[in-house]
Scaffold this active site. Structure first.
Site, PDB file in Angstrom:
ATOM      1  N   LEU A 180      -3.484  94.925  82.426  1.00  0.00           N
ATOM      2  CA  LEU A 180      -2.366  94.012  82.921  1.00  0.00           C
ATOM      3  C   LEU A 180      -2.701  93.212  84.222  1.00  0.00           C
ATOM      4  O   LEU A 180      -3.991  93.567  84.804  1.00  0.00           O
ATOM      5  CB  LEU A 180      -1.415  94.805  83.185  1.00  0.00           C
ATOM      6  N   SER A 181      -2.003  92.132  84.701  1.00  0.00           N
ATOM      7  CA  SER A 181      -2.590  91.310  85.833  1.00  0.00           C
ATOM      8  C   SER A 181      -2.629  92.349  87.073  1.00  0.00           C
ATOM      9  O   SER A 181      -3.686  92.133  87.954  1.00  0.00           O
ATOM     10  CB  SER A 181      -1.742  90.353  86.078  1.00  0.00           C
ATOM     11  N   GLU A 182      -1.840  93.335  86.994  1.00  0.00           N
ATOM     12  CA  GLU A 182      -1.960  94.134  88.265  1.00  0.00           C
ATOM     13  C   GLU A 182      -1.429  95.785  87.974  1.00  0.00           C
ATOM     14  O   GLU A 182      -0.719  95.856  87.058  1.00  0.00           O
ATOM     15  CB  GLU A 182      -0.759  93.844  89.552  1.00  0.00           C
ATOM     16  N   THR A 183      -2.084  96.563  88.354  1.00  0.00           N
ATOM     17  CA  THR A 183      -1.843  97.964  88.352  1.00  0.00           C
ATOM     18  C   THR A 183      -1.481  98.508  89.813  1.00  0.00           C
ATOM     19  O   THR A 183      -2.390  98.167  90.824  1.00  0.00           O
ATOM     20  CB  THR A 183      -3.033  98.898  87.823  1.00  0.00           C
TER      21      THR A 183
END
Length: 272
Positions: free
Chosen positions: A44-47
């Site tokens: 995902l774009s961020e964790t």
């Protein structure tokens, strides 16, 4: 302590819209390479990874599939939503996060969450050669702490932007914000955000980009409160207020998945 990893769509009231972030509340941070491999596997774009230090106080770190970043809006919104959904906090609470961008706060509203982020002013610059990869005519270009901001003619031009990501990845900044206020029905302005340098060709909704968009459009439009739209395939809606050195960014979230934390997060190091 919460023992799940949550997948949460941020800056949307609909599941599978907005921008998805993974959120993990853990007892202590493992080594960075452990968190990085989890972020890579999530893709995902961020964790986001949180560690509680006191009531309503957390350490917070964000990882893309490629690198740790110093500011992320949608994953902070998602982290706060997770804390509400898990019963850690409630409506009316303000949470303080210690981050690479100093202390940030998030306030739980009756409907949604409001982030208090630093304003990131841009300065006019000549567009670098790498931005030719956007394939659009550039009306204006600024450089902020992390990103280029590019204004284009109108909403149709914004939607038609199809970058050459290999060439765009050569830019000397984290990413590029492409924006317009012309032809955007129902919103003050619209934007898209491209960040191939960090393994994200196009980020669906980017809260932190609005820390630069807010002062830019305040000068252009003569106002400080904005109803903003991020025009990715996922779409996202943000309510933004410029307050001098701070930018307030509000939105909603939807939980789409909750699963047990991977055993990797209990490791002190990761070996290939």
């Amino acid at each position: 302590m919460n023992s799940n990893m949550w997948i949460i769509d941020a800056f949307t009231s609909q599941p599978f819209r907005g921008n998805a972030a993974a959120v993990c509340l853990i007892d202590e941070f493992p080594k960075s390479d452990v968190m990085q491999i989890v972020a890579l596997q999530n893709y995902l774009s961020e964790t986001a990874f949180l560690v509680q230090t006191a009531p309503l106080h957390y350490n917070l770190r964000w990882f893309t599939p490629e690198a740790e970043v110093n500011l992320c809006g949608h994953a902070t919104l998602a982290a706060t939503h997770m804390l509400v959904q898990s019963g850690e906090i409630k409506i009316g609470n303000t949470v303080t996060y210690k981050t690479l961008s100093d202390d940030l706060t998030a306030t739980v509203l009756d409907k949604g969450i409001e982030l208090d982020f630093p304003t990131l002013l841009g300065s006019p610059v000549k567009p670098p050669a790498a931005l030719k990869a956007l394939g659009v005519d550039i009306l204006a270009c600024e450089l902020s702490r992390d990103n280029y901001l590019v204004e284009v003619k109108d909403y149709d031009t914004l939607l038609a932007c199809t970058p050459n990501f290999k060439k765009l990845a050569k830019m000397d900044a984290q990413g590029v914000i492409v924006t317009t206020a012309t032809g955007v029905l129902g919103y003050d302005f619209a934007s898209r955000y491209f960040c191939p340098v960090l393994g994200i060709d196009e980020d669906p909704v980017t809260g932190s980009a609005h820390c630069t968009l807010a002062p830019y459009w305040a000068k252009k439009l003569g106002k400080t409160s904005f109803h903003a739209f991020q025009a990715s395939k996922g779409h996202g809606v943000l309510d933004v207020k410029l307050k001098g050195a701070r930018t307030l960014i509000a939105g909603q979230c939807v939980t789409t998945l909750k699963a047990p934390l991977p055993a990797t997060l209990k490791m002190k190091a990761y070996s290939c």
